[in-house]
Structures are given as structure tokens and as C-alpha cells.
Design a protein around this motif. Structure first.
Motif, PDB file in Angstrom:
ATOM      1  N   TYR B 201     -28.271 -40.952 -78.038  1.00 31.46           N
ATOM      2  CA  TYR B 201     -29.572 -40.275 -78.154  1.00 31.46           C
ATOM      3  C   TYR B 201     -29.636 -39.601 -79.520  1.00 31.46           C
ATOM      4  O   TYR B 201     -28.678 -38.941 -79.920  1.00 31.46           O
ATOM      5  N   GLN B 202     -30.764 -39.767 -80.198  1.00 28.00           N
ATOM      6  CA  GLN B 202     -30.906 -39.087 -81.489  1.00 28.00           C
ATOM      7  C   GLN B 202     -32.311 -38.564 -81.680  1.00 28.00           C
ATOM      8  O   GLN B 202     -33.282 -39.250 -81.348  1.00 28.00           O
ATOM      9  N   THR B 203     -32.379 -37.344 -82.221  1.00 32.02           N
ATOM     10  CA  THR B 203     -33.702 -36.787 -82.540  1.00 32.02           C
ATOM     11  C   THR B 203     -34.135 -37.335 -83.897  1.00 32.02           C
ATOM     12  O   THR B 203     -33.347 -37.361 -84.842  1.00 32.02           O
ATOM     13  N   GLN B 204     -35.372 -37.780 -83.984  1.00 39.60           N
ATOM     14  CA  GLN B 204     -35.890 -38.377 -85.218  1.00 39.60           C
ATOM     15  C   GLN B 204     -37.295 -37.880 -85.481  1.00 39.60           C
ATOM     16  O   GLN B 204     -37.980 -37.408 -84.570  1.00 39.60           O
ATOM     17  N   GLN B 205     -37.713 -38.039 -86.721  1.00 36.92           N
ATOM     18  CA  GLN B 205     -39.122 -37.805 -87.048  1.00 36.92           C
ATOM     19  C   GLN B 205     -39.816 -39.166 -87.013  1.00 36.92           C
ATOM     20  O   GLN B 205     -39.372 -40.114 -87.642  1.00 36.92           O
ATOM     21  N   HIS B 206     -40.882 -39.249 -86.233  1.00 37.50           N
ATOM     22  CA  HIS B 206     -41.607 -40.519 -86.156  1.00 37.50           C
ATOM     23  C   HIS B 206     -43.097 -40.211 -86.124  1.00 37.50           C
ATOM     24  O   HIS B 206     -43.558 -39.493 -85.238  1.00 37.50           O
ATOM     25  N   GLN B 207     -43.818 -40.732 -87.096  1.00 34.69           N
ATOM     26  CA  GLN B 207     -45.255 -40.475 -87.238  1.00 34.69           C
ATOM     27  C   GLN B 207     -45.562 -38.973 -87.136  1.00 34.69           C
ATOM     28  O   GLN B 207     -46.384 -38.546 -86.331  1.00 34.69           O
ATOM     29  N   GLN B 208     -44.865 -38.218 -87.961  1.00 35.86           N
ATOM     30  CA  GLN B 208     -45.011 -36.762 -88.069  1.00 35.86           C
ATOM     31  C   GLN B 208     -44.725 -36.003 -86.773  1.00 35.86           C
ATOM     32  O   GLN B 208     -45.194 -34.889 -86.567  1.00 35.86           O
ATOM     33  N   GLN B 209     -43.992 -36.617 -85.897  1.00 42.86           N
ATOM     34  CA  GLN B 209     -43.633 -35.914 -84.654  1.00 42.86           C
ATOM     35  C   GLN B 209     -42.139 -36.010 -84.427  1.00 42.86           C
ATOM     36  O   GLN B 209     -41.509 -36.982 -84.836  1.00 42.86           O
ATOM     37  N   THR B 210     -41.625 -34.999 -83.746  1.00 42.50           N
ATOM     38  CA  THR B 210     -40.215 -35.063 -83.388  1.00 42.50           C
ATOM     39  C   THR B 210     -40.090 -35.865 -82.100  1.00 42.50           C
ATOM     40  O   THR B 210     -40.757 -35.564 -81.101  1.00 42.50           O
ATOM     41  N   GLY B 218     -27.030 -49.583 -80.215  1.00 45.97           N
ATOM     42  CA  GLY B 218     -27.851 -49.604 -81.428  1.00 45.97           C
ATOM     43  C   GLY B 218     -29.270 -50.107 -81.227  1.00 45.97           C
ATOM     44  O   GLY B 218     -30.106 -49.959 -82.116  1.00 45.97           O
ATOM     45  N   VAL B 219     -29.563 -50.689 -80.074  1.00 50.28           N
ATOM     46  CA  VAL B 219     -30.906 -51.229 -79.840  1.00 50.28           C
ATOM     47  C   VAL B 219     -31.800 -50.135 -79.253  1.00 50.28           C
ATOM     48  O   VAL B 219     -31.436 -49.482 -78.263  1.00 50.28           O
ATOM     49  N   LEU B 220     -32.957 -49.960 -79.869  1.00 44.57           N
ATOM     50  CA  LEU B 220     -33.872 -48.894 -79.441  1.00 44.57           C
ATOM     51  C   LEU B 220     -34.493 -49.248 -78.085  1.00 44.57           C
ATOM     52  O   LEU B 220     -35.248 -50.212 -77.964  1.00 44.57           O
ATOM     53  N   ILE B 221     -34.186 -48.449 -77.074  1.00 47.19           N
ATOM     54  CA  ILE B 221     -34.696 -48.729 -75.726  1.00 47.19           C
ATOM     55  C   ILE B 221     -35.974 -47.930 -75.474  1.00 47.19           C
ATOM     56  O   ILE B 221     -36.911 -48.432 -74.863  1.00 47.19           O
ATOM     57  N   ASP B 222     -36.012 -46.677 -75.944  1.00 47.61           N
ATOM     58  CA  ASP B 222     -37.247 -45.905 -75.764  1.00 47.61           C
ATOM     59  C   ASP B 222     -37.298 -44.747 -76.764  1.00 47.61           C
ATOM     60  O   ASP B 222     -36.270 -44.349 -77.328  1.00 47.61           O
ATOM     61  N   ARG B 223     -38.515 -44.242 -76.940  1.00 48.53           N
ATOM     62  CA  ARG B 223     -38.760 -43.054 -77.765  1.00 48.53           C
ATOM     63  C   ARG B 223     -39.528 -42.073 -76.904  1.00 48.53           C
ATOM     64  O   ARG B 223     -40.517 -42.453 -76.280  1.00 48.53           O
ATOM     65  N   PHE B 224     -39.054 -40.821 -76.870  1.00 52.31           N
ATOM     66  CA  PHE B 224     -39.696 -39.832 -76.006  1.00 52.31           C
ATOM     67  C   PHE B 224     -40.285 -38.705 -76.830  1.00 52.31           C
ATOM     68  O   PHE B 224     -39.617 -38.180 -77.730  1.00 52.31           O
ATOM     69  N   ALA B 225     -41.521 -38.327 -76.516  1.00 52.96           N
ATOM     70  CA  ALA B 225     -42.129 -37.165 -77.157  1.00 52.96           C
ATOM     71  C   ALA B 225     -41.443 -35.917 -76.607  1.00 52.96           C
ATOM     72  O   ALA B 225     -40.732 -35.985 -75.596  1.00 52.96           O
ATOM     73  N   GLU B 226     -41.670 -34.778 -77.265  1.00 49.33           N
ATOM     74  CA  GLU B 226     -40.950 -33.561 -76.880  1.00 49.33           C
ATOM     75  C   GLU B 226     -41.222 -33.132 -75.443  1.00 49.33           C
ATOM     76  O   GLU B 226     -40.376 -32.535 -74.794  1.00 49.33           O
ATOM     77  N   ASP B 227     -42.431 -33.416 -74.957  1.00 48.42           N
ATOM     78  CA  ASP B 227     -42.773 -32.988 -73.589  1.00 48.42           C
ATOM     79  C   ASP B 227     -42.430 -34.044 -72.535  1.00 48.42           C
ATOM     80  O   ASP B 227     -42.745 -33.888 -71.363  1.00 48.42           O
ATOM     81  N   GLU B 228     -41.773 -35.145 -72.953  1.00 45.36           N
ATOM     82  CA  GLU B 228     -41.425 -36.181 -71.984  1.00 45.36           C
ATOM     83  C   GLU B 228     -39.982 -36.017 -71.521  1.00 45.36           C
ATOM     84  O   GLU B 228     -39.125 -35.588 -72.300  1.00 45.36           O
ATOM     85  N   ASN B 229     -39.710 -36.426 -70.279  1.00 49.70           N
ATOM     86  CA  ASN B 229     -38.331 -36.454 -69.797  1.00 49.70           C
ATOM     87  C   ASN B 229     -37.652 -37.699 -70.343  1.00 49.70           C
ATOM     88  O   ASN B 229     -38.149 -38.800 -70.155  1.00 49.70           O
ATOM     89  N   ALA B 230     -36.537 -37.493 -71.033  1.00 50.53           N
ATOM     90  CA  ALA B 230     -35.830 -38.651 -71.585  1.00 50.53           C
ATOM     91  C   ALA B 230     -34.933 -39.258 -70.525  1.00 50.53           C
ATOM     92  O   ALA B 230     -34.016 -38.611 -70.044  1.00 50.53           O
ATOM     93  N   GLY B 231     -35.204 -40.494 -70.163  1.00 51.14           N
ATOM     94  CA  GLY B 231     -34.399 -41.159 -69.140  1.00 51.14           C
ATOM     95  C   GLY B 231     -33.191 -41.845 -69.749  1.00 51.14           C
ATOM     96  O   GLY B 231     -33.052 -41.933 -70.970  1.00 51.14           O
ATOM     97  N   TYR B 232     -32.325 -42.305 -68.884  1.00 50.33           N
ATOM     98  CA  TYR B 232     -31.143 -43.073 -69.300  1.00 50.33           C
ATOM     99  C   TYR B 232     -31.623 -44.436 -69.819  1.00 50.33           C
ATOM    100  O   TYR B 232     -32.512 -45.045 -69.226  1.00 50.33           O
ATOM    101  N   PRO B 233     -31.057 -44.925 -70.923  1.00 51.05           N
ATOM    102  CA  PRO B 233     -31.550 -46.201 -71.464  1.00 51.05           C
ATOM    103  C   PRO B 233     -31.055 -47.458 -70.722  1.00 51.05           C
ATOM    104  O   PRO B 233     -30.365 -48.291 -71.284  1.00 51.05           O
ATOM    105  N   THR B 234     -31.422 -47.551 -69.452  1.00 50.70           N
ATOM    106  CA  THR B 234     -31.173 -48.802 -68.726  1.00 50.70           C
ATOM    107  C   THR B 234     -32.089 -49.835 -69.368  1.00 50.70           C
ATOM    108  O   THR B 234     -33.296 -49.614 -69.479  1.00 50.70           O
TER     109      THR B 234
END
Lengths: 289, 335
Positions: B201-210, B218-234
């Protein structure tokens, strides 16, 4: 080395399928697998149409094999399976244990497809005992895994051919859900046979634009094309049949490229963003070595 | 209709038995177990304690040997069978055809169940398992609709077991290599799907949002906004794009819950209701076992009056992935 053309995994219109196999009859393929293996709703060709193609290919000197469905969910699927199996004269590729059950009971030799879980020499010997004459290794297994099986006491003296899926998008999973219909916000019952609009499936990409999968109806395929063209020198004495999975008419030309590079004299530069060979090297399937 | 509960530890096993399980399934701490996770499963001493506990409560112990034997290592799978029999297991749950053959040959009196990993979805495959190995029960993959299960129940003379609750595998089990495609390790070869050691899991800046990115090898499974619950990358529950349309292409993060189908499953003569989750905590096993015990008892005593009450629903939802549940393939529309 023999070269086989796997069954068409996508849903093509009847005329396209017939035109493809007219060209395939003139191709350098030794073995041709025919039939629908993914979804029972794909009925552009009926059994009699497949048999017609089968006879033509046989006349052209090809060894023909009828491939059967991987995921059988109800009685009508089983009924159809039995009709395929009972066409004596053509070998059948069993892709579910139900096919193994039917063929072994009737003492008909068969090919075990890659969708049947056969991971060790004991299982190979067990299936051989039931009538398996050729084994298509599960796509996730490697050269080293195969070596260990092939060299085991149980397998090394068996009159058995071993085939490896070597070119094309890898069939990775089967579900009862249709992901192509889902991509159009439709349920499977109301799929409107949409797979016919996607002759190479639908590309799935990650949010940073990496090709991860291809959805092909109820089947999920690798995002990248598996290509073992440059690995054939390591297949000597290990693999009897190299399978190429039809992507388009170009696949027929690819059989010649494979043949030309059988000993490694005419290698091909792979595009690492679109092609992979990881499974053969016992690393992640999507990777390349 | 029996309630079969998961246990990845002695504590969970006791929680299951104490809260109404008719049987518990466990596995060994090695490659023969499809839940071969670090920190899970039983030491030899705990295994003996588990058998003792289950049998002293007159319940049954199933031992799952549910991965595929690696070449040149079949002995390991055979030894697991020997060990399970010697321990006093009541049932073996087996996936590999050669291991099933070994059980049938060496322990013909042992009760043998075909694991869900065998991927037996139809009467032909089930007939094969019965005739070749005398399998007496088949665990059905989570791909069949209730109508298809009804067809099977009418035509098969082996017991049927269905998954009732827990993580939702959306592919025909035993026939999914998505995990090895991304990581090199699959349920069939390594007893693991979307393995924890590949998760990042890594915090990133994407389209001016954290955003929080979840990756698998290494394969991107999902991107979560700050108010979203980050799930396990199944990997089958990731958010991907098809033709620039971003959505959960295969499935949303959700869990299976078939409780509302209990009266129907009961009337079909389904022999066992299986709860998924050997990797879950003892409190999960305790609460879920208790809730399903209550539901099954209510269903058997008054099948026509059966309802999933609020307490049951709250419990099931609270332990679900993304706090969502689905009927999965049991409901035709899911497909």
C-alpha cells in the motif's frame, strides 16, 4: 515437434470460422482442435457444422480433435458433451472430469485438456490408465515442473504425448458470470450474444494503463500474449506438441515462424509490453525472461 | 443439514464447537493446505488437542488436504493423508486426483469428500468421483445457481455441501490462475490467492488528490480516495478499466451470504452448510457459527416461517468484505 492449433476461444461469426479453417487446411499445422470450449450460448456453429469442418480438415491431412467445454453447469451441457464424445472417428479433448468419465467408460482414448487439474506424475499415470493418449499441461506450470513429471519412473515409459500451450492469450479462469455482458451492464441471461462483437475479447487495464486481463465471456485470459517461440530449444525431449491458440488469421503464419525457430535458429524479438513467457520459467505468468 | 465451520487455530476450533458447529474443518501447517498462511494452523500438540476437543463434544473433524501434489513430492501429500487418519480425523477433504486415489486404495473405510478445488460442477464429474474413489460428498464450487443445485440434488446419489457464507470466490475453484499470473503463486500450486507477501500500500498524489494505492506484486489493483475504505488487493476485486470505463470489472469487494436460501437448501436435502474463513479470527468463527446455528435450527423447526432477523443480518454484514454481502451465483441475476 508437432504443431497444434487450439480451439478458437473467442466467439466468431460462422463465416469467419469457416474461412479460418479453410486457410488452416492449407497451413502447416499438424493437429487442429475444433469446437466451443467457453460458453454454451455460443451456437453460431452446430455440432454438424463442426463435424463438416472436421471432415474437411481430415481430408487435408490434419489430425482433428474435438474440444469440449471447460465449465459444465447443467444437464443440457452434459447432453451436448455426450454428443461430442460419441462422434467416433475423432479424438476428443476432455476439459472437465465429466468428459473423462464418459470417454473412459466407453473405452475411447482421449486428450486431457489444460483445464483439468493434473499436477503430478501420479495423476498423469492415473489418467493414462483411463485412456489418456495426450496430456495438455495446465497453463500455469513450468519447464522444470514438466521435467520432473516427464522424468519420473511412472511416466517416462508411457506411450503418451505431452502438449504445451505456447502462443496466445492464456485461459486463466472460468466463472459462471459473463464478464463481457457485465462490461455492457447486462446480465448473462440478457447477454445478447455480445461476445461476437469482440473477436479477441475485451482488454482490461489497470488504472496506470497496464494490460492486466482480457475478458472473453465467462473466461478470463491473460492481458499479455503468451509466446514461447524462443523457448523451443528447451522443449526438446520434453514436449511433443506445441499449441498455438487462434487469435486471428495471423496465427496460421505464426505456426511457420514457430516451425522455423524449432531449433532456435530464427528467434523473434518479443514485445515485453504485450507478450510474456513467465510461466515456462516458473515466475509470475505475466513476466518475461 | 449440518453446520461445518472453519478453524485456523485451536481457539477458533473451540469457538466453533462451543457455538453450535456440527463439524469443524482444519488443515496442516504445510503445502498440503490451501490456507497455508503464516501464523495460522496447528502444531502437532494442538492437533491432538483439537481431535480430543471435537470428539469429546461428539462432533466431527474434517481435515482438508486440498492443494495439488507437486511432482516428486507426492509422498508429502500421502503422508498428510496417513497423518490425518492416524490422528483420528472423521473425514478427509481432498483435491488432487492422485491423492484421492491414494485414499481410496489405502483407507477404503475413511469418509472421503471431494474438495471444492476438484471443481466438480455437474453430475458427470460427480459420478466420476464416486465411481473412481468412492467419494461420499462433494463440495460444490461457488458458480452454480440454486436452480442448478436443485438439478444436481435430484440427480446425484452423493451428499452435497455448499458454501453458505464468507469470502466470495467468483471463479470456478481449482480453475483460476489469476493469482499465479500476477505473483507466481496460485491456490493450486501454493495454497494461496493474492498472497500477503506481494501486497503493498502506498500513499500517492493523483490528480491533485491524496490517494492510497494497493498493489499486488507491483500491479495496481485499486486506488482509494481518503474517505474510502481501502480493501485488501484480491486481484478479482480490483478496479480496472474496459474501454476507459473504470469499475470493478470482475467483482466488487463483497462476501457471500446465502442465509435467505436456507429453507430451499434444506428442502433440497443439502447435507452441509459450509462457512468459509479458516484465516479469520476466533471472534469471527464464534459469532458466525452462533448465528448460523440459530438460523439452521429455526429453519429446521419451521422452514415456512424462516426469516433472517436483524440481529443475524447485522452479524453477517459486520464480518463481510466492504460490509457488503451478495447471494453470488446462487442468484441467477448475479451472473
Amino acid at each position: 515437434m508437432k504443431y497444434a492449433l487450439g480451439p478458437i476461444l473467442y466467439y466468431w461469426p460462422k463465416a469467419k470460422v469457416e474461412a479460418f479453417y479453410e486457410q488452416a487446411a492449407d497451413s502447416s499445422a499438424d493437429i487442429i482442435y475444433l469446437g466451443e470450449t467457453v460458453c454454451a450460448k455460443r451456437r453460431e456453429l452446430k455440432l454438424k457444422d463442426w463435424l463438416h469442418i472436421a471432415h474437411q480438415l481430415k481430408k487435408a491431412g490434419k489430425e482433428v480433435c474435438l474440444s469440449t467445454m471447460a465449465l459444465l453447469e447443467n444437464h443440457s451441457d452434459l447432453f451436448m458433451l455426450r454428443r461430442y464424445c460419441d462422434n467416433l472417428g475423432f479424438t476428443v479433448e476432455a476439459n472437465d472430469l465429466a468428459a473423462v468419465e464418459h470417454l473412459s467408460k466407453h473405452q475411447v482414448p482421449f486428450v486431457t485438456g489444460a483445464a483439468i487439474n493434473c499436477y503430478n506424475a501420479e495423476t498423469v499415470a492415473f489418467l493414462h490408465n483411463l485412456g489418456m493418449k495426450r496430456w495438455v499441461m495446465p497453463v500455469e506450470l513450468s519447464k522444470d515442473w514438466l521435467k520432473a513429471i516427464r522424468s519420473s519412473e511412472l511416466v517416462k515409459s508411457l506411450p503418451l504425448e505431452i502438449e504445451v500451450f505456447s502462443y496466445g492469450h492464456l485461459p486463466l479462469a472460468y466463472s459462471s458470470r459473463c464478464f463481457t455482458a457485465r462490461s455492457l451492464n447486462r446480465s448473462k441471461d440478457d447477454c445478447q450474444l455480445c461476445c461476437i462483437d469482440y473477436p479477441t475479447g475485451r482488454q482490461v487495464t489497470t488504472q496506470d494503463q497496464q494490460q492486466i486481463f482480457v475478458v472473453n465471456g465467462v473466461q478470463t485470459q491473460s492481458g499479455q500474449k503468451y509466446n514461447l517461440i524462443n523457448e523451443q530449444s528447451t522443449m526438446q525431449g520434453l514436449v511433443d506438441v506445441v499449441r498455438l491458440s487462434p487469435e486471428s488469421e495471423q496465427t496460421l503464419i505464426m505456426i511457420d515462424r514457430f516451425r522455423a525457430n524449432e531449433d532456435g535458429h530464427y528467434p523473434m524479438t518479443l514485445d515485453n509490453t504485450k507478450e510474456c513467457n513467465g510461466y515456462w520459467h516458473q515466475i509470475a505468468g505475466m513476466q518475461s525472461k | 443439514m449440518e453446520l461445518l465451520c472453519p478453524a485456523g487455530s485451536l481457539k477458533s476450533l473451540k469457538a466453533a464447537i462451543d457455538n453450535g458447529a456440527d463439524a469443524v474443518y482444519i488443515g496442516f501447517s504445510d503445502q498440503t493446505n490451501a490456507r497455508n498462511f503464516a501464523g495460522l494452523n496447528f502444531s502437532d500438540q494442538q492437533l491432538h488437542a483439537a481431535v480430543e476437543y471435537v470428539h469429546s463434544h461428539h462432533k466431527r473433524l474434517h481435515i482438508a488436504i486440498n492443494t495439488f501434489a507437486h511432482p516428486e513430492q507426492s509422498k508429502r501429500w500421502q503422508c498428510a493423508v496417513d497423518k490425518a487418519v492416524q490422528l483420528g480425523a472423521d473425514v478427509l477433504i481432498v483435491a488432487d486426483l492422485s491423492v484421492l486415489a491414494y485414499c481410496a486404495k489405502h483407507y477404503p473405510d475413511m469418509e472421503l469428500h471431494a474438495s471444492v478445488q476438484v471443481s466438480a460442477t455437474n453430475a458427470g464429474a460427480i459420478a466420476f468421483l464416486k465411481s473412481q474413489f468412492n467419494v461420499t460428498r462433494v463440495v460444490l464450487p461457488r458458480v452454480l445457481s440454486i436452480h442448478q443445485i436443485r438439478q444436481l440434488a435430484r440427480s446425484c446419489d452423493v451428499e452435497l455441501e455448499v458454501f453458505a457464507y464468507g469470502s466470495l470466490c467468483i471463479m470456478a475453484e481449482g480453475r483460476c490462475y489469476l493469482s499465479s499470473y500476477l505473483t507466481g503463486e496460485s491456490p493450486n500450486t501454493a495454497g494461496v490467492c493474492s498472497g500477503a507477501k506481494f501486497v503493498d500500500y502506498q500513499t500517492q498524489q493523483h490528480q491533485q488528490q491524496t490517494v492510497l494505492e494497493s498493489r499486488l506484486n507491483g500491479v495496481l489493483i485499486d486506488r482509494f480516495a481518503e474517505d474510502e475504505n481501502a480493501g485488501y488487493p484480491t486481484l478479482c476485486k480490483g478496479r480496472f478499466s474496459v474501454d476507459n470505463d473504470l469499475y470493478h470489472v470482475l467483482e466488487e469487494p463483497t462476501s457471500l451470504n446465502s442465509m435467505e436460501l436456507l429453507p430451499e437448501l434444506y428442502s433440497l436435502g443439502i447435507k452441509a452448510i459450509k462457512i468459509e474463513g479458516r484465516q479469520r479470527s476466533p471472534s469471527y468463527v464464534r459469532d458466525i457459527s452462533k448465528t448460523w446455528r440459530m438460523a439452521i435450527d429455526n429453519c429446521i423447526s419451521q422452514p415456512n416461517e424462516f426469516v433472517v432477523n436483524d440481529t443475524m443480518q447485522q452479524c453477517l454484514t459486520s464480518y463481510s468484505e466492504g460490509s457488503q454481502t451478495t447471494l453470488g451465483a446462487y442468484h441467477k441475476k448475479w451472473k
